[in-house]
Motif scaffolding. Structure first.
Motif, PDB file in Angstrom:
ATOM      1  N   VAL A 250      50.426  18.597  77.806  1.00  0.00           N
ATOM      2  CA  VAL A 250      50.535  18.800  76.365  1.00  0.00           C
ATOM      3  C   VAL A 250      49.245  19.442  75.857  1.00  0.00           C
ATOM      4  N   PRO A 251      49.345  20.417  74.924  1.00  0.00           N
ATOM      5  CA  PRO A 251      48.114  20.932  74.316  1.00  0.00           C
ATOM      6  C   PRO A 251      47.308  19.756  73.751  1.00  0.00           C
ATOM      7  N   PRO A 252      45.971  19.789  73.857  1.00  0.00           N
ATOM      8  CA  PRO A 252      45.161  18.609  73.557  1.00  0.00           C
ATOM      9  C   PRO A 252      44.862  18.379  72.074  1.00  0.00           C
ATOM     10  N   PHE A 253      45.859  18.577  71.232  1.00  0.00           N
ATOM     11  CA  PHE A 253      45.702  18.261  69.813  1.00  0.00           C
ATOM     12  C   PHE A 253      47.078  18.118  69.202  1.00  0.00           C
ATOM     13  N   THR A 254      47.127  17.535  68.008  1.00  0.00           N
ATOM     14  CA  THR A 254      48.380  17.443  67.269  1.00  0.00           C
ATOM     15  C   THR A 254      48.181  18.033  65.884  1.00  0.00           C
ATOM     16  N   ILE A 255      49.278  18.411  65.303  1.00  0.00           N
ATOM     17  CA  ILE A 255      49.313  18.863  63.919  1.00  0.00           C
ATOM     18  C   ILE A 255      50.106  17.789  63.190  1.00  0.00           C
ATOM     19  N   SER A 256      49.574  17.286  62.106  1.00  0.00           N
ATOM     20  CA  SER A 256      50.253  16.183  61.436  1.00  0.00           C
ATOM     21  C   SER A 256      50.775  16.596  60.065  1.00  0.00           C
ATOM     22  N   HIS A 257      51.984  16.144  59.793  1.00  0.00           N
ATOM     23  CA  HIS A 257      52.623  16.336  58.490  1.00  0.00           C
ATOM     24  C   HIS A 257      52.880  14.936  57.950  1.00  0.00           C
ATOM     25  N   ASN A 258      52.135  14.560  56.920  1.00  0.00           N
ATOM     26  CA  ASN A 258      52.273  13.215  56.378  1.00  0.00           C
ATOM     27  C   ASN A 258      53.211  13.199  55.182  1.00  0.00           C
ATOM     28  N   VAL A 259      53.979  12.129  55.097  1.00  0.00           N
ATOM     29  CA  VAL A 259      54.928  11.911  54.006  1.00  0.00           C
ATOM     30  C   VAL A 259      54.708  10.500  53.464  1.00  0.00           C
ATOM     31  N   ALA A 260      55.382  10.176  52.377  1.00  0.00           N
ATOM     32  CA  ALA A 260      55.132   8.907  51.683  1.00  0.00           C
ATOM     33  C   ALA A 260      55.876   7.708  52.258  1.00  0.00           C
ATOM     34  N   THR A 261      57.047   7.933  52.903  1.00  0.00           N
ATOM     35  CA  THR A 261      57.869   6.797  53.319  1.00  0.00           C
ATOM     36  C   THR A 261      58.373   6.947  54.755  1.00  0.00           C
ATOM     37  N   GLU A 262      58.764   5.836  55.331  1.00  0.00           N
ATOM     38  CA  GLU A 262      59.357   5.861  56.674  1.00  0.00           C
ATOM     39  C   GLU A 262      60.650   6.663  56.684  1.00  0.00           C
ATOM     40  N   ALA A 263      61.447   6.567  55.623  1.00  0.00           N
ATOM     41  CA  ALA A 263      62.700   7.329  55.547  1.00  0.00           C
ATOM     42  C   ALA A 263      62.421   8.827  55.601  1.00  0.00           C
ATOM     43  N   GLU A 264      61.345   9.268  54.944  1.00  0.00           N
ATOM     44  CA  GLU A 264      60.987  10.690  54.988  1.00  0.00           C
ATOM     45  C   GLU A 264      60.559  11.113  56.388  1.00  0.00           C
ATOM     46  N   VAL A 265      59.875  10.233  57.112  1.00  0.00           N
ATOM     47  CA  VAL A 265      59.511  10.530  58.510  1.00  0.00           C
ATOM     48  C   VAL A 265      60.781  10.810  59.301  1.00  0.00           C
ATOM     49  N   ASP A 266      61.760   9.922  59.184  1.00  0.00           N
ATOM     50  CA  ASP A 266      63.018  10.080  59.911  1.00  0.00           C
ATOM     51  C   ASP A 266      63.753  11.358  59.502  1.00  0.00           C
ATOM     52  N   GLU A 267      63.733  11.690  58.217  1.00  0.00           N
ATOM     53  CA  GLU A 267      64.399  12.911  57.723  1.00  0.00           C
ATOM     54  C   GLU A 267      63.763  14.170  58.308  1.00  0.00           C
ATOM     55  N   VAL A 268      62.431  14.219  58.317  1.00  0.00           N
ATOM     56  CA  VAL A 268      61.743  15.401  58.857  1.00  0.00           C
ATOM     57  C   VAL A 268      62.014  15.530  60.354  1.00  0.00           C
ATOM     58  N   LEU A 269      61.993  14.428  61.074  1.00  0.00           N
ATOM     59  CA  LEU A 269      62.293  14.483  62.507  1.00  0.00           C
ATOM     60  C   LEU A 269      63.731  14.957  62.753  1.00  0.00           C
ATOM     61  N   ALA A 270      64.660  14.549  61.898  1.00  0.00           N
ATOM     62  CA  ALA A 270      66.046  15.017  62.025  1.00  0.00           C
ATOM     63  C   ALA A 270      66.130  16.522  61.765  1.00  0.00           C
ATOM     64  N   THR A 271      65.379  17.018  60.800  1.00  0.00           N
ATOM     65  CA  THR A 271      65.346  18.460  60.526  1.00  0.00           C
ATOM     66  C   THR A 271      64.805  19.212  61.734  1.00  0.00           C
ATOM     67  N   ALA A 272      63.727  18.708  62.323  1.00  0.00           N
ATOM     68  CA  ALA A 272      63.145  19.349  63.507  1.00  0.00           C
ATOM     69  C   ALA A 272      64.138  19.352  64.667  1.00  0.00           C
ATOM     70  N   ARG A 273      64.829  18.240  64.839  1.00  0.00           N
ATOM     71  CA  ARG A 273      65.835  18.143  65.905  1.00  0.00           C
ATOM     72  C   ARG A 273      66.932  19.182  65.675  1.00  0.00           C
ATOM     73  N   ALA A 274      67.395  19.316  64.444  1.00  0.00           N
ATOM     74  CA  ALA A 274      68.441  20.292  64.113  1.00  0.00           C
ATOM     75  C   ALA A 274      67.948  21.725  64.317  1.00  0.00           C
ATOM     76  N   ALA A 275      66.630  21.950  64.172  1.00  0.00           N
ATOM     77  CA  ALA A 275      66.049  23.277  64.369  1.00  0.00           C
ATOM     78  C   ALA A 275      65.839  23.590  65.843  1.00  0.00           C
ATOM     79  N   GLY A 276      66.083  22.603  66.719  1.00  0.00           N
ATOM     80  CA  GLY A 276      65.957  22.827  68.150  1.00  0.00           C
ATOM     81  C   GLY A 276      64.694  22.276  68.779  1.00  0.00           C
ATOM     82  N   ALA A 277      63.971  21.422  68.066  1.00  0.00           N
ATOM     83  CA  ALA A 277      62.733  20.851  68.614  1.00  0.00           C
ATOM     84  C   ALA A 277      63.024  20.032  69.862  1.00  0.00           C
ATOM     85  N   GLU A 278      62.234  20.251  70.883  1.00  0.00           N
ATOM     86  CA  GLU A 278      62.324  19.485  72.124  1.00  0.00           C
ATOM     87  C   GLU A 278      60.931  19.204  72.615  1.00  0.00           C
TER      88      GLU A 278
END
Length: 138
Positions: A70-98
């Protein structure tokens, strides 16, 4: 020197695939595009994500180190709630994130999950209940 970051440049193998992922998949809007060279996206008030063709990157910056893992760093996108975390991950999954690593509570009190863009750069999607976590929210 001011304490800030203006550009985050990622050297990408397939600029068009990265463009599709970020622009069409995640729904982000490019601010500058140079075909075959670079796509630049404003990701904050004064911060640009630059997706830069690897060959053009190497011509300016130098040879990219190669290797497994893995590249030795992360890029972080912070949101206010746990539900928003799950929503963003679902969007990434739908975009083809693997791969997409499902979000989970962390020992430090946050809730985070990860996805990888087409070049394997890891994005952390997080809610951070501490003071620093609140500072980064819009």
């Amino acid at each position: 020197m001011d304490q800030r970051i203006s550009f985050l440049s990622l050297a990408v193998r397939d600029l068009e695939a990265s463009r599709r992922f970020y622009v069409e998949g995640l729904g982000w809007t490019p601010d500058l595009e140079v075909e075959g060279d670079v796509v630049m996206i404003m990701v904050g008030e004064h911060v640009v994500l630059s997706l830069w063709d690897r060959e053009h990157f190497q011509a300016e910056v130098g040879t990219i180190a190669e290797g497994d893992g893995v590249p030795p760093f992360t890029i972080s996108h912070n949101v206010a709630t746990e539900a928003e975390v799950d929503e963003v991950l679902a969007t990434a999954r739908a975009a083809g994130a693997e791969p997409v690593h499902e979000a989970q509570p962390r020992e430090w009190g946050g809730y985070t999950g990860y996805f990888a863009d087409p070049d394997g750069y890891r994005w952390e999607i997080a809610t951070n209940p501490g003071p620093i976590g609140h500072k980064v929210l819009p």
